[in-house]
Design an enzyme around this catalytic site. Structure first.
Site, PDB file in Angstrom:
ATOM      1  N   ASP A  49       0.969  -1.146  -0.012  1.00 57.83           N
ATOM      2  CA  ASP A  49       0.034  -0.068   0.024  1.00 57.83           C
ATOM      3  C   ASP A  49       0.867   1.093   0.053  1.00 57.83           C
ATOM      4  O   ASP A  49       0.331   2.535  -0.138  1.00 57.83           O
ATOM      5  CB  ASP A  49      -0.959  -0.014   0.994  1.00 57.83           C
ATOM      6  N   SER A  50       2.304   1.021   0.050  1.00 53.52           N
ATOM      7  CA  SER A  50       3.031   2.080  -0.271  1.00 53.52           C
ATOM      8  C   SER A  50       3.056   2.732  -1.663  1.00 53.52           C
ATOM      9  O   SER A  50       3.464   3.883  -1.814  1.00 53.52           O
ATOM     10  CB  SER A  50       4.647   1.811  -0.041  1.00 53.52           C
ATOM     11  N   GLU A 187       9.492  -3.482  10.928  1.00 50.80           N
ATOM     12  CA  GLU A 187       9.820  -2.267  10.113  1.00 50.80           C
ATOM     13  C   GLU A 187      10.475  -1.215  11.317  1.00 50.80           C
ATOM     14  O   GLU A 187       9.611  -1.177  12.231  1.00 50.80           O
ATOM     15  CB  GLU A 187       8.550  -1.791   9.504  1.00 50.80           C
TER      16      GLU A 187
END
Length: 286
Positions: A49-50, A187
């Site tokens: 979805d980046s 992350e």
């Protein structure tokens, strides 16, 4: 001619963890970038979805819709022969009922032809992970900096810097594993915490800004290739090619050639035969 790679599977990923073979993962959002990544030997491709940030120019991933993820996943899976393709479930597409989550994941698998899905969150998502796994959907978890929760966690900051956060993240990772997750993305967390979690899990960890001790690494296509030449470099990103600068220079050269009438030259055109010229103009042209 290079030997064609066998498709990467969940079994292959687990064997890579067991044999300490690092997993190489990148994002891709269209046919050509996915084909190039696959041909280069990438093990996993994430339709992230980046795309909201790097394709759409959004400030966050939140506006990305399920239909948009499916659209881009279709292009990627059409190009890939070997890599294991995972698609992100967008914001609020997996936080309602289990039926709601299964329906949305089913669309990504059925219409986008993804091999699995990724979702952000920890122990609270264990029931969804279990239900998806039982339905035949491989699931990758995502802990640490979770972009869909950026407004809750207070921005893009390193996570797991205190003991409370560290214990919670390990608990979340174990809950995801127990529920059936095939891997977990870590992350922007401290290197020590990433190593600790990796050693505690039997499934692979994929790091981004989490140090070298994870079982694999993932980078965003546009970051690692400096697609935006003016973008501020992220500390955890290594730039492997200056693609953006080359593209901008190429456009600039094209504009200059058009303005100066250097393009097109005679070598870029096509000549008609005398019969056609006679028909069009009443005479042949010299």
């Amino acid at each position: 001619m290079a030997q064609e790679r066998k498709p990467v599977t969940t079994v292959k990923l687990q064997k890579m963890k067991a044999s300490n073979e690092p997993i190489a993962m990148v994002t891709a959002y269209d046919f050509l970038s996915a084909r190039l990544a696959d041909e280069a030997g990438v093990d996993m491709i994430l339709v992230g979805d980046s795309l909201g940030n790097v394709i759409q120019g959004q400030e966050s991933t939140l506006p990305v819709t399920l239909d948009e993820i499916i659209y881009h996943t279709k292009m990627v899976t059409r190009a890939v022969k070997s890599a294991f393709v995972i698609a992100d479930m967008p914001f609020m597409t997996y936080h309602g009922s289990l039926d709601h989550t299964l329906h949305n994941a089913g669309r990504i698998m059925r219409e986008g032809l993804a091999k699995g899905i990724k979702l952000e969150g920890g122990e609270e998502l264990a029931p969804a992970v279990k239900a998806l796994t039982l339905a035949g959907v491989p699931v990758i978890g995502h802990l640490g900096l979770t972009p869909q929760s950026v407004h809750v966690i207070g921005g893009y900051r390193v996570q797991g810097k205190n003991s409370e956060q560290a214990r919670k993240m390990l608990k979340d990772a174990k809950a995801l594993q127990e529920a059936g997750a095939i891997a977990v993305v870590l992350e922007l967390i401290t290197e020590e915490l990433a190593e600790w979690i990796t050693n505690q899990l039997s499934i692979p960890t994929i790091g981004i800004g989490a140090g070298a001790s994870c079982d694999g690494q993932v980078l965003v296509f546009h970051d690692m290739l400096a697609y935006d030449p003016d973008d501020r470099r992220k500390k955890f990103v290594k730039v492997y090619a200056e693609v953006g600068r080359a593209i901008r220079d190429g456009f600039g050269d094209y504009v200059n050639d058009v303005k100066s009438r250097k393009f097109p030259s005679e070598s870029h055109g096509f000549k008609g035969d005398n019969e056609v010229l006679q028909y069009l103009y009443g005479s042949t042209l010299k």
